[in-house]
Design a protein around this motif. Structure first.
Motif, PDB file in Angstrom:
ATOM      1  N   MET A  38       0.937  -1.136   0.001  1.00 53.14           N
ATOM      2  CA  MET A  38       0.008  -0.159   0.072  1.00 53.14           C
ATOM      3  C   MET A  38       0.811   1.242   0.112  1.00 53.14           C
ATOM      4  N   ARG A  39       0.226   2.352  -0.614  1.00 56.50           N
ATOM      5  CA  ARG A  39       0.966   3.701  -0.411  1.00 56.50           C
ATOM      6  C   ARG A  39       0.923   4.164   1.024  1.00 56.50           C
ATOM      7  N   PRO A  40       1.803   5.044   1.544  1.00 60.02           N
ATOM      8  CA  PRO A  40       1.672   5.616   2.833  1.00 60.02           C
ATOM      9  C   PRO A  40       0.351   6.339   3.092  1.00 60.02           C
ATOM     10  N   MET A  41      -0.104   6.858   2.145  1.00 59.74           N
ATOM     11  CA  MET A  41      -1.348   7.948   2.101  1.00 59.74           C
ATOM     12  C   MET A  41      -2.552   6.979   2.219  1.00 59.74           C
ATOM     13  N   GLU A  42      -2.511   6.068   1.547  1.00 59.17           N
ATOM     14  CA  GLU A  42      -3.828   4.987   1.612  1.00 59.17           C
ATOM     15  C   GLU A  42      -3.721   4.349   3.163  1.00 59.17           C
ATOM     16  N   MET A  43      -2.321   3.891   3.646  1.00 58.11           N
ATOM     17  CA  MET A  43      -2.501   3.470   5.100  1.00 58.11           C
ATOM     18  C   MET A  43      -2.881   4.545   5.983  1.00 58.11           C
ATOM     19  N   LEU A  44      -2.976   5.775   5.706  1.00 59.36           N
ATOM     20  CA  LEU A  44      -3.299   6.886   6.739  1.00 59.36           C
ATOM     21  C   LEU A  44      -4.806   6.791   6.716  1.00 59.36           C
ATOM     22  N   LEU A  45      -5.296   6.623   5.735  1.00 57.29           N
ATOM     23  CA  LEU A  45      -6.719   6.667   5.415  1.00 57.29           C
ATOM     24  C   LEU A  45      -7.309   5.418   6.064  1.00 57.29           C
ATOM     25  N   ILE A  46      -6.797   4.252   5.905  1.00 63.85           N
ATOM     26  CA  ILE A  46      -7.248   3.023   6.496  1.00 63.85           C
ATOM     27  C   ILE A  46      -7.035   3.093   8.059  1.00 63.85           C
ATOM     28  N   GLY A  47      -6.031   3.793   8.645  1.00 62.66           N
ATOM     29  CA  GLY A  47      -5.829   3.831   9.989  1.00 62.66           C
ATOM     30  C   GLY A  47      -6.811   4.763  10.459  1.00 62.66           C
ATOM     31  N   MET A  48      -7.317   5.718   9.810  1.00 60.98           N
ATOM     32  CA  MET A  48      -8.476   6.626  10.173  1.00 60.98           C
ATOM     33  C   MET A  48      -9.598   6.013  10.051  1.00 60.98           C
ATOM     34  N   GLY A  49     -10.005   5.058   9.084  1.00 64.52           N
ATOM     35  CA  GLY A  49     -11.207   4.363   8.986  1.00 64.52           C
ATOM     36  C   GLY A  49     -11.509   3.267  10.067  1.00 64.52           C
ATOM     37  N   ALA A  50     -10.434   2.600  10.341  1.00 67.03           N
ATOM     38  CA  ALA A  50     -10.310   1.569  11.321  1.00 67.03           C
ATOM     39  C   ALA A  50     -10.619   2.295  12.716  1.00 67.03           C
ATOM     40  N   CYS A  51     -10.170   3.523  12.858  1.00 68.33           N
ATOM     41  CA  CYS A  51     -10.078   4.065  14.216  1.00 68.33           C
ATOM     42  C   CYS A  51     -11.557   4.425  14.516  1.00 68.33           C
ATOM     43  N   THR A  52     -12.231   5.299  13.361  1.00 60.95           N
ATOM     44  CA  THR A  52     -13.747   5.522  13.659  1.00 60.95           C
ATOM     45  C   THR A  52     -14.419   4.442  13.315  1.00 60.95           C
ATOM     46  N   SER A  53     -14.420   3.255  12.715  1.00 66.17           N
ATOM     47  CA  SER A  53     -15.143   2.153  12.936  1.00 66.17           C
ATOM     48  C   SER A  53     -15.158   1.448  14.181  1.00 66.17           C
ATOM     49  N   PHE A  54     -14.073   1.139  14.577  1.00 69.60           N
ATOM     50  CA  PHE A  54     -14.016   0.741  16.018  1.00 69.60           C
ATOM     51  C   PHE A  54     -14.716   1.532  16.811  1.00 69.60           C
ATOM     52  N   ASP A  55     -14.645   2.857  16.950  1.00 70.31           N
ATOM     53  CA  ASP A  55     -15.649   3.480  17.916  1.00 70.31           C
ATOM     54  C   ASP A  55     -17.209   3.448  17.614  1.00 70.31           C
ATOM     55  N   VAL A  56     -17.555   3.487  16.486  1.00 75.23           N
ATOM     56  CA  VAL A  56     -18.976   3.318  15.889  1.00 75.23           C
ATOM     57  C   VAL A  56     -19.319   1.965  16.364  1.00 75.23           C
ATOM     58  N   VAL A  57     -18.637   0.892  16.030  1.00 73.76           N
ATOM     59  CA  VAL A  57     -19.066  -0.522  16.698  1.00 73.76           C
ATOM     60  C   VAL A  57     -19.293  -0.513  17.999  1.00 73.76           C
ATOM     61  N   ALA A  58     -18.171   0.083  18.901  1.00 75.24           N
ATOM     62  CA  ALA A  58     -18.200  -0.150  20.304  1.00 75.24           C
ATOM     63  C   ALA A  58     -19.343   0.544  20.604  1.00 75.24           C
ATOM     64  N   ILE A  59     -19.570   1.786  20.319  1.00 79.28           N
ATOM     65  CA  ILE A  59     -20.906   2.638  20.859  1.00 79.28           C
ATOM     66  C   ILE A  59     -22.092   1.891  20.378  1.00 79.28           C
ATOM     67  N   LEU A  60     -22.444   1.331  19.398  1.00 76.60           N
ATOM     68  CA  LEU A  60     -23.656   0.540  19.136  1.00 76.60           C
ATOM     69  C   LEU A  60     -23.904  -0.536  19.972  1.00 76.60           C
ATOM     70  N   LYS A  61     -22.538  -1.150  20.170  1.00 80.72           N
ATOM     71  CA  LYS A  61     -22.838  -2.463  20.899  1.00 80.72           C
ATOM     72  C   LYS A  61     -23.152  -2.134  22.294  1.00 80.72           C
ATOM     73  N   LYS A  62     -22.323  -0.955  22.892  1.00 82.14           N
ATOM     74  CA  LYS A  62     -22.861  -0.756  24.354  1.00 82.14           C
ATOM     75  C   LYS A  62     -24.102  -0.218  24.253  1.00 82.14           C
ATOM     76  N   GLY A  63     -24.678   0.461  23.313  1.00 80.74           N
ATOM     77  CA  GLY A  63     -26.133   0.705  23.368  1.00 80.74           C
ATOM     78  C   GLY A  63     -26.931  -0.256  22.829  1.00 80.74           C
ATOM     79  N   ARG A  64     -26.488  -1.547  22.843  1.00 81.69           N
ATOM     80  CA  ARG A  64     -27.428  -2.747  22.556  1.00 81.69           C
ATOM     81  C   ARG A  64     -28.087  -2.878  21.441  1.00 81.69           C
ATOM     82  N   GLN A  65     -27.477  -2.101  20.431  1.00 76.91           N
ATOM     83  CA  GLN A  65     -27.947  -2.238  18.970  1.00 76.91           C
ATOM     84  C   GLN A  65     -27.449  -3.503  18.200  1.00 76.91           C
TER      85      GLN A  65
END
Length: 142
Positions: A38-65
């Motif tokens: 991968m290109r470094p800038m692709e990795m940067l976007l993937i890292g951001m996407g994984a970070c925000t996805s981690f949060d969204v999943v955790a918040i929805l699970k905590k909210g029993r969705q």
């Protein structure tokens, strides 16, 4: 946090994390790369996407969705001139599950963007970042 990036040859590198994981990064052939990673800038976007996805999943699970899948589809625009920084980033979440509450999904996306996702918040200091989402029901193939 400590990472190590080792030059292989040309414009190819191996990035190693302190947790013992590795990834190959490379440049485009027109930049001397062999297109083996991968290109470094692709990795940067993937890292951001994984970070925000981690949060969204955790918040929805905590909210029993009843979430069963979450995909962040990210589109980014870059400046034409060097440094070719990101100028706009759009994150589109596709959240799958039956009976998901749209208000809860919207809240999770907003909390990640504004409070929890370190990568998004850091990039947001210099890049316009937008978010939206869609909810897909879980379908069973018969």
């Amino acid at each position: 946090m400590h990472v190590r990036v080792k030059w292989i040859d040309g414009v190819s590198f191996v990035g190693e994390s302190e947790t013992g994981h590795a990834v190959v990064l490379d440049g485009a052939p027109e930049s001397g790369g062999r297109n083996i990673g991968m290109r470094p800038m692709e990795m940067l976007l993937i890292g951001m996407g994984a970070c925000t996805s981690f949060d969204v999943v955790a918040i929805l699970k905590k909210g029993r969705q009843p979430i069963v899948d979450c995909v962040a589809e990210i589109e980014a625009e870059r400046a034409d001139e060097i440094p070719k920084v990101f100028t706009k980033i759009h994150v589109h979440f596709v959240v799958t599950g039956n009976d998901l509450n749209p208000a809860q999904v919207e809240r999770a996306v907003k909390l990640s963007a504004e409070k929890y996702c370190s990568a998004s918040i850091m990039l947001g200091k210099s890049v316009e970042i937008t978010h939206d989402f869609e909810i897909k029901p879980l379908t069973l193939d018969v």
